[in-house]
Design an enzyme around this catalytic site. Structure first.
Site, mmCIF file in Angstrom:
data_model
loop_
_atom_site.group_PDB
_atom_site.id
_atom_site.type_symbol
_atom_site.label_atom_id
_atom_site.label_comp_id
_atom_site.label_asym_id
_atom_site.label_seq_id
_atom_site.Cartn_x
_atom_site.Cartn_y
_atom_site.Cartn_z
ATOM 1 C CB CYS A 160 3.640 -0.263 3.060
ATOM 2 S SG CYS A 160 2.171 -1.020 3.775
ATOM 3 C CB CYS A 168 -0.912 0.020 1.219
ATOM 4 S SG CYS A 168 -0.025 0.144 2.790
ATOM 5 C CG ASP A 174 3.330 26.004 -35.194
ATOM 6 O OD1 ASP A 174 3.385 27.172 -35.578
ATOM 7 O OD2 ASP A 174 4.041 25.093 -35.666
#
Length: 709
Positions: free
Chosen positions: A20, A17, A398
């Site tokens: 952790c 997780c 552009d």
């Protein structure tokens, strides 16, 4: 931090997780020889500034039995999947003990010592790592989800709720596996990219053919690529001709023809012919390696929503502990309610308060979206840009090389002489072959396409007239090729109404006009234009369809040419005759008008405007290091079609993030309301948390299905 010496990057296996990962980072920072450390949880990597051995790093991660390897260790790229029983043994063992406990409870009663024993064994098997971390955190006053769960389970055991305590541990263990699965699934895009290119390649060195690991291949080595083989390195074709499937790098579905002198990329597939390729980059510098690195960095970068949730969770967890304590003690103290009942309700509130689903609600969606985009040939540099793209109201383009092909081509030819079209074009091409002007390239490309022979035409006395055109003698006849000013100023020529009409028509449709003639007459008029890309009009319509309110074209071209292109493509607004600094000003003005504006350009010439926009999008960047490094988003193939896909994916990701937050908070709110009538139980609490985690995960993984179509 960038000034620190001894930067080392390692891959980490075993994160369950995000919390952790944070604990591991703190532990590594405590190593005396480490100056700083940063964990990239989505990519399962840690960057260490200073020095630390792998043993020291694994000791810092021993709380979760983390395994650490060097970033270059190939074994880590192919982590073997464990058998189901070995992977989930703790959950399965906890479930077996729990079933034994239930069976014993039905047979001998709830108070039987064996029932307690089996439930205790179930808790230990399913939650031993949880309890170790939770107790450590409690001692250090670090309040995360494991701390909450540990307090809740121990509390349940103290008040005699052994059955529900065991259920909580089992369901939490399943919930952890779900979170691990969701992040693994989201990381799969990186693993897929890593395995695209072969780890070994056949090369010719010193007139010998040998097969070597890619790490040992050097710049200048010759790769031998047979039909059906993948390229292991970037390079340049020195012999052979073939079609290369570049979809892994650029997202292009159609193979690209490659001849001598063309660039090729690691991870692409040789579909037809035999090729010999000179290696131009080491394995760590290939375009594929840069893509992998950029995607990993992007997945680690926190989106604004994720950063907010992380800050929210930091205060939310201790707040839940306070609320749980108040629920447990207030009713017994004020109205004399049962301590056992309300302590139990307080413990249930603790479990409901676990922010698992909330914490992963944003990162799992961000990681999945960025990974999916990379597989489609779009590099998004981080969660912040993913969110910003989803909020776009306007897109500025552009013109040259973005909306147009970027090279002029012959569009019109009016023959006003008594000679044939072929004769005039041969003379014009022969003269222009001496010129370096871009318009000359358009004439020569046309001649090659039409297979006009011009090399035998004799040209004498070639002269370039700056800003106006050229002159030369062809077979003894003097010819001028140039603009209107050349003929009016140098030859003092007056144009007929017919010629003026042709010139006006060509200029109004966006063409640059080239006049061919001598002292006496106009022989031909040629129109040259930078043609719009075939997909530009379709792309602009798709952008409008998905909610982009305004499209703007920024160009250095004259207003007449810009207006003609804009009308053809359906551009809403044009700003023409702009210098690079004026493009920058234009983008700033657009941001003030629309709030969120993207700028689409080539990533190099438009760098100031790209930097000033909310999101800078560079296109056609495969193999272009500068563009890869400077753009916020890079369209790897020279394909404008990827732009609507990117906007659509980002908007889907934003929607899913909002849904995830609503799901995770909504389910918790419903569960907490059950406290009022006293209906909340520990197993309902953990089930609501696990349900939210599962729903958030599955909802985020829907982003993997989003394709560029």
């Amino acid at each position: 931090m960038n000034d620190m010496k001894g930067k080392q990057v390692y891959r980490v296996n075993g994160f369950s997780c995000a919390g952790c990962a944070g604990t591991f980072e703190k532990n590594v920072k405590r190593i005396p020889t480490v100056q700083d450390a940063e964990v990239n949880f989505p990519a399962s990597k840690i960057t260490v500034y200073g020095s630390a051995s792998i043993k020291e790093l694994e000791r810092a991660g021993s709380f979760e039995n983390l395994k650490v390897r060097s970033e270059d260790d190939e074994e880590d790229f192919n982590v073997k999947s464990k058998p189901f029983l070995l992977k989930y043994w703790n959950v399965l063992l906890a479930l077996v003990f729990f079933l034994f406990g239930l069976s014993n409870q039905f047979q001998f009663g709830e108070e039987h010592v064996l029932s307690y024993g089996f439930f205790l064994l179930s808790m230990i098997a399913g939650g031993y790592s949880l309890f170790i971390t939770g107790i450590k955190n409690l001692v250090c006053l670090q309040f995360d989800m494991k701390t909450l769960m540990t307090v809740a389970v121990i509390g349940a055991a103290i008040i005699g709720e052994w059955t529900e305590g065991a259920i909580v541990v089992i369901l939490f263990a399943i919930s952890e596996q779900l979170e691990r699965f969701s992040m693994d699934r989201a990381r799969q895009s990186i693993r897929t990219l890593m395995n695209i290119a072969p780890k070994k390649a056949r090369i010719r060195r010193n007139d010998e053919e040998v097969t070597l690991p890619v790490k040992e291949i050097e710049i200048g080595d010759i790769l031998i690529i047979k039909p059906g083989e993948k390229l292991a390195m970037d390079g340049e074709v020195v012999h052979g001709h073939s079609s290369i499937n570049q979809s892994a790098i650029t997202g292009e579905s159609i193979p690209v023809e490659k001849h001598k002198g063309d660039s090729v990329f690691a991870g692409t597939l040789n579909t037809e012919g035999y090729l010999e390729v000179e290696v131009t980059k080491r394995v760590k510098d290939t375009t594929l390696s840069k893509i992998i690195h950029l995607v990993e960095e992007a997945q680690a970068e926190r989106a604004p929503t994720q950063s907010f949730i992380d800050r929210f969770a930091k205060y939310y967890t201790p707040a839940i502990m306070v609320v749980a304590a108040l629920v447990a003690i207030t009713p017994p103290l004020i109205v004399g309610a049962s301590w056992e009942v309300w302590v139990y309700q307080g413990l249930a509130v603790l479990v409901v308060g676990c922010p698992c689903a909330l914490v992963i609600s944003t990162p799992v969606a961000i990681v999945t979206a960025i990974g999916n985009a990379a597989k489609q040939g779009v590099l998004i540099k981080g969660g912040a840009y993913l969110e910003e793209i989803g909020r776009l109201k306007a897109v500025a383009f552009d013109k040259t090389g973005t909306l147009t092909k970027g090279e002029p081509s012959l569009t019109y030819f009016y023959n006003l002489s008594d000679k044939s079209d072929v004769n005039i074009l041969q003379s014009v091409t022969a003269i222009e072959s001496y010129s370096q002007h871009p318009l000359a390239g358009a004439i020569i490309r046309n001649a090659e396409q039409e297979q006009l022979s011009y090399h035998n035409v004799r040209v004498d006395n070639f002269q370039s007239i700056t800003g106006k055109g050229v002159r030369a003698s062809v077979d003894g006849e003097a010819l001028w090729i140039g603009n209107k000013q050349l003929f009016e100023e140098q030859l003092h020529m007056t144009f007929s109404e017919h010629v003026r009409s042709i010139l006006k028509d060509l200029q109004s449709t966006g063409n640059t006009v080239m006049i061919v003639g001598n002292h006496d007459e106009i022989k031909a008029i040629i129109g040259v234009a930078d043609k719009a890309r075939t997909q530009s009009e379709h792309v602009l319509k798709k952008l409008k369809a998905i909610g982009i309110k305004q499209t703007i074209m920024l160009t250095g071209d004259d207003k007449t040419t810009a207006k003609a292109i804009a009308e053809k493509l359906g551009i809403d607004q044009i700003k023409a005759e702009l210098m690079p600094d004026e493009k920058l000003t234009a983008v700033k003005e657009l941001r003030q008008q629309h709030g969120s504006v993207a700028m689409v350009g080539d990533g190099v010439n438009d760098a100031p405007a790209l930097a000033a926009s909310s999101v800078g999008i560079a296109m056609g960047t495969a193999g272009t290091d500068t563009a890869l490094e400077t753009a916020d988003v890079a369209l790897m193939g020279d394909d404008l079609e990827k732009l609507p896909y990117t906007v659509s994916l980002s908007r889907r990701a934003l929607t899913i993030i909002k849904q995830n937050i609503a799901l995770s908070l909504g389910l918790k709110a419903i569960a907490l309301l059950l406290v009022i009538p006293g209906w909340l139980t520990l197993w309902i609490a953990i089930l609501s948390d696990m349900g939210a985690t599962l729903l958030v995960t599955l909802n985020s993984l829907r982003l993997l299905r989003k394709k560029n179509n």
